[in-house]
Design a protein around this motif. Sequence first.
Motif, PDB file in Angstrom:
ATOM      1  N   GLY A   1      -3.325   7.619   7.051  1.00 46.30           N
ATOM      2  CA  GLY A   1      -2.631   6.446   7.591  1.00 46.30           C
ATOM      3  C   GLY A   1      -3.306   5.195   7.107  1.00 46.30           C
ATOM      4  O   GLY A   1      -3.561   5.019   5.904  1.00 46.30           O
ATOM      5  N   ASN A   2      -3.666   4.324   8.037  1.00 46.39           N
ATOM      6  CA  ASN A   2      -4.305   3.072   7.664  1.00 46.39           C
ATOM      7  C   ASN A   2      -5.804   3.228   7.437  1.00 46.39           C
ATOM      8  O   ASN A   2      -6.546   2.265   7.522  1.00 46.39           O
ATOM      9  CB  ASN A   2      -4.061   2.023   8.763  1.00 46.39           C
ATOM     10  CG  ASN A   2      -2.585   1.692   8.891  1.00 46.39           C
ATOM     11  OD1 ASN A   2      -1.851   1.728   7.915  1.00 46.39           O
ATOM     12  ND2 ASN A   2      -2.144   1.389  10.095  1.00 46.39           N
TER      13      ASN A   2
ATOM     14  N   ASP B   1       0.840  11.087   0.882  1.00 46.29           N
ATOM     15  CA  ASP B   1       0.034  11.871  -0.049  1.00 46.29           C
ATOM     16  C   ASP B   1      -0.545  13.112   0.618  1.00 46.29           C
ATOM     17  O   ASP B   1      -0.858  14.098  -0.061  1.00 46.29           O
ATOM     18  CB  ASP B   1      -1.113  11.022  -0.603  1.00 46.29           C
ATOM     19  CG  ASP B   1      -0.644  10.023  -1.655  1.00 46.29           C
ATOM     20  OD1 ASP B   1       0.508  10.148  -2.123  1.00 46.29           O
ATOM     21  OD2 ASP B   1      -1.423   9.107  -1.992  1.00 46.29           O
TER      22      ASP B   1
ATOM     23  N   GLN C   1       4.793   1.114  11.637  1.00 44.54           N
ATOM     24  CA  GLN C   1       5.164   2.453  11.169  1.00 44.54           C
ATOM     25  C   GLN C   1       5.958   3.209  12.218  1.00 44.54           C
ATOM     26  O   GLN C   1       6.934   3.895  11.896  1.00 44.54           O
ATOM     27  CB  GLN C   1       3.903   3.234  10.793  1.00 44.54           C
ATOM     28  CG  GLN C   1       3.222   2.715   9.541  1.00 44.54           C
ATOM     29  CD  GLN C   1       1.867   3.348   9.316  1.00 44.54           C
ATOM     30  OE1 GLN C   1       1.082   3.502  10.251  1.00 44.54           O
ATOM     31  NE2 GLN C   1       1.564   3.714   8.091  1.00 44.54           N
TER      32      GLN C   1
ATOM     33  N   VAL D   1       0.824  -1.210   0.000  1.00 50.02           N
ATOM     34  CA  VAL D   1       0.000   0.000   0.000  1.00 50.02           C
ATOM     35  C   VAL D   1       0.857   1.259   0.000  1.00 50.02           C
ATOM     36  O   VAL D   1       0.580   2.229  -0.715  1.00 50.02           O
ATOM     37  CB  VAL D   1      -0.950  -0.001   1.218  1.00 50.02           C
ATOM     38  CG1 VAL D   1      -1.698   1.316   1.314  1.00 50.02           C
ATOM     39  CG2 VAL D   1      -1.924  -1.164   1.116  1.00 50.02           C
ATOM     40  N   SER D   2       1.923   1.265   0.794  1.00 48.05           N
ATOM     41  CA  SER D   2       2.702   2.502   0.943  1.00 48.05           C
ATOM     42  C   SER D   2       3.762   2.675  -0.129  1.00 48.05           C
ATOM     43  O   SER D   2       4.175   3.804  -0.413  1.00 48.05           O
ATOM     44  CB  SER D   2       3.367   2.526   2.329  1.00 48.05           C
ATOM     45  OG  SER D   2       4.346   1.499   2.429  1.00 48.05           O
TER      46      SER D   2
ATOM     47  N   SER E   1       8.469  -0.653   3.412  1.00 43.64           N
ATOM     48  CA  SER E   1       7.065  -0.851   3.718  1.00 43.64           C
ATOM     49  C   SER E   1       6.952  -1.214   5.195  1.00 43.64           C
ATOM     50  O   SER E   1       7.816  -1.923   5.737  1.00 43.64           O
ATOM     51  CB  SER E   1       6.474  -1.968   2.860  1.00 43.64           C
ATOM     52  OG  SER E   1       6.445  -1.586   1.495  1.00 43.64           O
TER      53      SER E   1
ATOM     54  N   ASP F   1       7.458   4.995   5.658  1.00 39.80           N
ATOM     55  CA  ASP F   1       6.712   6.014   4.914  1.00 39.80           C
ATOM     56  C   ASP F   1       6.300   7.187   5.797  1.00 39.80           C
ATOM     57  O   ASP F   1       6.291   8.339   5.344  1.00 39.80           O
ATOM     58  CB  ASP F   1       5.483   5.384   4.256  1.00 39.80           C
ATOM     59  CG  ASP F   1       4.500   4.788   5.267  1.00 39.80           C
ATOM     60  OD1 ASP F   1       4.953   4.127   6.224  1.00 39.80           O
ATOM     61  OD2 ASP F   1       3.277   4.960   5.090  1.00 39.80           O
TER      62      ASP F   1
ATOM     63  N   THR G   1      -6.158   7.208   3.028  1.00 40.95           N
ATOM     64  CA  THR G   1      -5.203   8.122   2.398  1.00 40.95           C
ATOM     65  C   THR G   1      -3.815   7.906   2.982  1.00 40.95           C
ATOM     66  O   THR G   1      -3.625   8.054   4.188  1.00 40.95           O
ATOM     67  CB  THR G   1      -5.622   9.587   2.632  1.00 40.95           C
ATOM     68  OG1 THR G   1      -6.928   9.797   2.104  1.00 40.95           O
ATOM     69  CG2 THR G   1      -4.642  10.542   1.960  1.00 40.95           C
ATOM     70  N   PRO G   2      -2.827   7.530   2.166  1.00 38.37           N
ATOM     71  CA  PRO G   2      -1.466   7.377   2.696  1.00 38.37           C
ATOM     72  C   PRO G   2      -0.959   8.700   3.278  1.00 38.37           C
ATOM     73  O   PRO G   2      -1.249   9.775   2.740  1.00 38.37           O
ATOM     74  CB  PRO G   2      -0.652   6.964   1.465  1.00 38.37           C
ATOM     75  CG  PRO G   2      -1.650   6.386   0.515  1.00 38.37           C
ATOM     76  CD  PRO G   2      -2.913   7.177   0.737  1.00 38.37           C
TER      77      PRO G   2
END
Length: 486
Positions: free
Chosen positions: A157-158, A165, A187, A31-32, A89, A112, A161-162
């Motif tokens: 976050g989870n 971004d 993380q 995802v990241s 990741s 990330d 939206t990362p």
Amino acid sequence: MSNHAADTPNDPAPGSDELEGRLVCVAGLGVSGPPVARALLARGARVTVVDGRDDDTVRPVADALREAGAEVVLGGTPLPEGCDLVVTSPGWRPDSPLLVRAAEAGIEVIGDVELAWRLKPADQVWLAVTGTNGKTTTVRMLEAMLRADGRDALAVGNVGTPVIDAVLPGADGRVHDVLAVELSSFQLHWSSSVRPHAATVLNIASDHLDWHGGIDPYARAKGRVFAPGTIRVANTADAWSTRLAEEEGDPHTPLVGFRLDTPRAGEVGVVEDLLVDRAFVDEPHSGAEELATLADVRPAAPHNVANALAAAALARSVGVAPASVRAGLAAFEPEPHRIAFVATAGGVDYVDDSKATNPHAAAASLGAYPSVVWIAGGLLKGAEVDELVAAAADRLRGAVLIGADRARLREALAEHAPEVPVTEVEGPAADAPEGHTVMDAVVAAAASLAKEGDTVLLAPAAASMDMFTNYPERGRLFAEAVSRLL
């Protein structure tokens, strides 16, 4: 406003490293990985992305990144020669060969979230939420409170939206002023300089112990959220939350407790049916501010009220008005599969809490109902269930067990709740109509055990991947089976 509250962030984020021309390795195409790679490319870095997979899932992602200018290596995880930074990741364990090689070579490894912190505008405020359970609900509540107060805020976050971004300018050239950041233990492990304005550890229970190597390192990773200069928000009912705030946090910043009973000075809590603030007020020892009512919290299960209080404390730390806390709770839409009411039939309620994927979450769910037919089981991932079953024994009217580790639950029920009738379901009924799933057999078994006034509760205390794609599918199939039964 007491000196607990502030309208400005703490010290600005450290300036980002100069990325122009640097060779950066992005480890993992999960995802990241892709948004991290794109952010690095936008800053002029040379990017090599590596992933051990080489299948139809990752190839299209790899092709898109190659078109954007990255080099992508699939089917292996080499450390690129000349690389001087690795962005991993979150789920990659520290003993992954590439990360070990990087550490031995003296190459910095970050995640990330750490990269996002280094790239964010200095005036962007982060309010951080971590813990074993309740993170997504809390950041969504916090986002709603902030927006109700007129803040340009986003949950990241989870939750979709990362983080990376959310710190870079959008199409309009703007970035959000405040981020409600959900952070995992992974993380936080890979973060070194992240300094939220305020943060909370909601709770700590056994989870991801295989990755961290035990409960203490897992908890300490969570505790990194209490960074220097960060206002500490702690759950007074959770020993680890309070301990981490005291031991890992900055003693020079306020420590704000949240509790489900009358708050002391410096805390938020509950008085009769009111959520009350005695922390972010002018006179904490003699004054209080009403924030909302229990009826504003949906659902008003105890653990969800705790989530609301944690979100309220974080919101109040940046000066959100009491009325905005209440308006935010009113606007908040609960996420699916979190103690979600499905239907009532014959005086029996059916509730989907498929998100209860570990014993700690299931305990909170079971504690919300006085008389339960419990649907449980799946992949326990080594978690112990004796304490869970013993605590819930007096409210169990029956149990329906599913999944790979149901034998462990059966043993715990036999020891701690021997009078509770137990049914095990391995798969769909042999004569099941077309379109029926294993959940039809599960719901039918639960309905046969339930009486008027009971709640049939899907709170598995286990992961779902042995029988289902994920917990949302498990919850959806449960709701569909309830609908067919009724």
